[in-house]
Design an enzyme around this catalytic site. Structure first.
Site, mmCIF file in Angstrom:
data_model
loop_
_atom_site.group_PDB
_atom_site.id
_atom_site.type_symbol
_atom_site.label_atom_id
_atom_site.label_comp_id
_atom_site.label_asym_id
_atom_site.label_seq_id
_atom_site.Cartn_x
_atom_site.Cartn_y
_atom_site.Cartn_z
ATOM 1 N N HIS A 307 0.855 -1.193 0.000
ATOM 2 C CA HIS A 307 0.000 0.000 0.000
ATOM 3 C C HIS A 307 0.883 1.232 0.000
ATOM 4 O O HIS A 307 1.961 1.235 0.611
ATOM 5 C CB HIS A 307 -0.904 0.006 1.240
ATOM 6 C CG HIS A 307 -2.043 0.965 1.164
ATOM 7 N ND1 HIS A 307 -1.902 2.306 1.459
ATOM 8 C CD2 HIS A 307 -3.344 0.788 0.800
ATOM 9 C CE1 HIS A 307 -3.074 2.900 1.300
ATOM 10 N NE2 HIS A 307 -3.957 2.022 0.902
ATOM 11 N N ASP A 365 -7.717 -4.701 -0.570
ATOM 12 C CA ASP A 365 -8.229 -5.023 -1.899
ATOM 13 C C ASP A 365 -8.136 -6.522 -2.195
ATOM 14 O O ASP A 365 -8.976 -7.076 -2.898
ATOM 15 C CB ASP A 365 -7.460 -4.244 -2.970
ATOM 16 C CG ASP A 365 -7.578 -2.746 -2.780
ATOM 17 O OD1 ASP A 365 -8.710 -2.266 -2.696
ATOM 18 O OD2 ASP A 365 -6.547 -2.070 -2.703
#
Length: 431
Positions: A307, A365
């Site tokens: 991320h 995700d």
């Protein structure tokens, strides 16, 4: 916010002092608003990765420690103890609701789920194969044509009304966009159901066929929505604030946020993660795929891992990891080839020193895509689900910005690298 210290900026032998602002927690910020006035230069920060564009009391991220707070509450506490609707109240108003406040808020929100019946006509103007995000973006932007009583953003009651309407109506538009794409009749919202139960019902129920919402799946959906509700000043939230600074109506602002979210680098990451799994194919393909990822010249990326902000495990991913396993267990999908592949990829990657040393852990995700697939939601709807959740954060950020006394229209500057001033040449003399 205090200004007890200052920072010195030197240029051409001259120095200037700028205040250092201290927030509640997090890095201090040098107030550079007077930089051009004092020095005649601008700062250069493409992507705004080192620039604070606003003050906010809504959410806070510590990427190194893997911390996400909503109004001071750890995301883990909210995900395990609060509902999405309760979290929406928190983000909007700054405090968790009392039982009476929660009931009044939920009842009011439920009444706003219905859409003006004329909005049905909008859907007939789209092709059946239109992407649901296109339908969502266009229809949300058009809501201002139907709900005029919430457009005076100078009035607190009007702002609050528009915020509640958007949170309540975006799921209905999203569900109808899905129904339209598969040629099924629209299902109207049910005011007796919770936010997530109602959303699942609108997605999967059919006239004449009773659909019972599985409580395990409703809880999973609620967690997905809650965990995506707000995430500091990301690209789409910044877009909402940027458009909102012009005084645009809230429906236009949220439509702009949806458009920004549509980008594959932002809201499409869970869809990309699922596509990666389909490319790998089987467990046997994992070693070769990971070797390609390690080869920087291959252009192959490990989607759903790592991320930009979190340099540790994404705190939202830990919660969805457990939720993913709950859903798989409930639906008896342990032998689903793609889910089995995902679990094996997760195991191999988190035990590989190459990825661990680079802090490339599974992110939100990775798991949200798996859960949505298990629920029977197609990839084309993944980003739409993200928009349904993030609408809460967008309207909260929009309200906060509008209510800031010193709000100004956003006007970034640039480093010009084009031609210097030159004389116009008549066409007859050009070579």
């Amino acid at each position: 916010m205090s200004e007890n210290r200052s920072a010195t900026f030197g240029l051409d032998g001259l120095s200037r002092q700028f205040p250092v602002l201290e927030g509640t927690i997090g890095p201090d910020v040098v107030d550079m608003r007077a930089l051009s006035q004092k020095t005649g230069v601008f700062s250069f920060d493409p992507g705004l990765g080192s620039t604070a564009t606003c003050t906010s009391a809504i959410s806070y991220i510590d990427g190194d420690k893997g911390v996400l707070l909503h109004r001071g509450y750890p995301i883990e506490d909210l995900a395990l103890n609060a509902s999405f609707t309760e979290t929406a109240y928190l983000l909007l108003y700054g405090e968790l609701p009392t039982a009476a406040q929660y009931q009044a808020f939920r009842t009011d929100m439920n009444t706003h789920r219905l859409l003006n019946e004329q909005i049905r006509n909008f859907f007939n103007g789209f092709r059946r194969d239109a992407h649901p995000m296109a339908i969502l973006c266009g229809t949300v932007g058009a809501l201002s044509a139907f709900y005029h009583d919430g457009l005076d953003i100078s009035e607190p009651k009007a702002r609050d009304l528009s915020a509640r309407r958007l949170i309540a109506k975006v799921p209905t538009i999203a569900a109808w966009a899905y129904k339209y794409s598969i040629g099924e009749p629209f299902i109207y919202p049910d005011e007796e159901m919770s936010f997530s139960e109602n959303f699942l019902h609108m997605l999967f129920a059919r006239p004449g066929n009773h659909y019972r919402v599985n409580p395990v799946l409703a809880r999973a959906m609620d967690r997905i929505l809650l965990l995506h509700a707000d995430h500091e000043q990301n690209a789409s939230t910044t877009t909402v604030r940027l458009v909102g600074s012009t005084g645009a109506n809230p429906y236009a602002c949220i439509a702009a946020g949806i458009a920004a979210l549509w980008g594959p680098a932002h809201g499409g990451a869970n869809e990309a993660a699922l596509g990666m799994l389909e490319t790998i194919g089987t467990r046997d393909g994992i070693p070769a795929f990971l070797n390609e990822v390690k080869n920087r010249n291959s252009g192959v990326r490990l989607m759903g891992f790592g991320h930009r902000v979190y340099k540790n495990f994404d705190p939202r991913a830990k919660i969805l990891q457990a939720t993913c396993h709950e859903v798989i267990e409930e639906l008896g999908l342990k032998r689903d080839p793609l889910l089995d592949l995902a679990m094996e990829l997760e195991r191999v990657a988190t035990e590989d020193d190459y990825f661990v040393s680079r802090r490339l852990y599974p992110n939100v995700d990775f798991y949200s895509g798996l859960i949505l697939k298990a629920l029977g939601i197609p990839k084309s709807m993944f980003t739409v689900l993200f928009a349904v959740a993030r609408t809460v954060g967008w309207v909260s950020q929009w309200k906060e910005m509008i209510e800031e006394p010193s709000v100004r229209i956003s006007r970034p500057r640039q480093l010009y690298i084009g031609a210097a001033e030159r004389n116009f040449v008549p066409m007859s003399e050009r070579r």
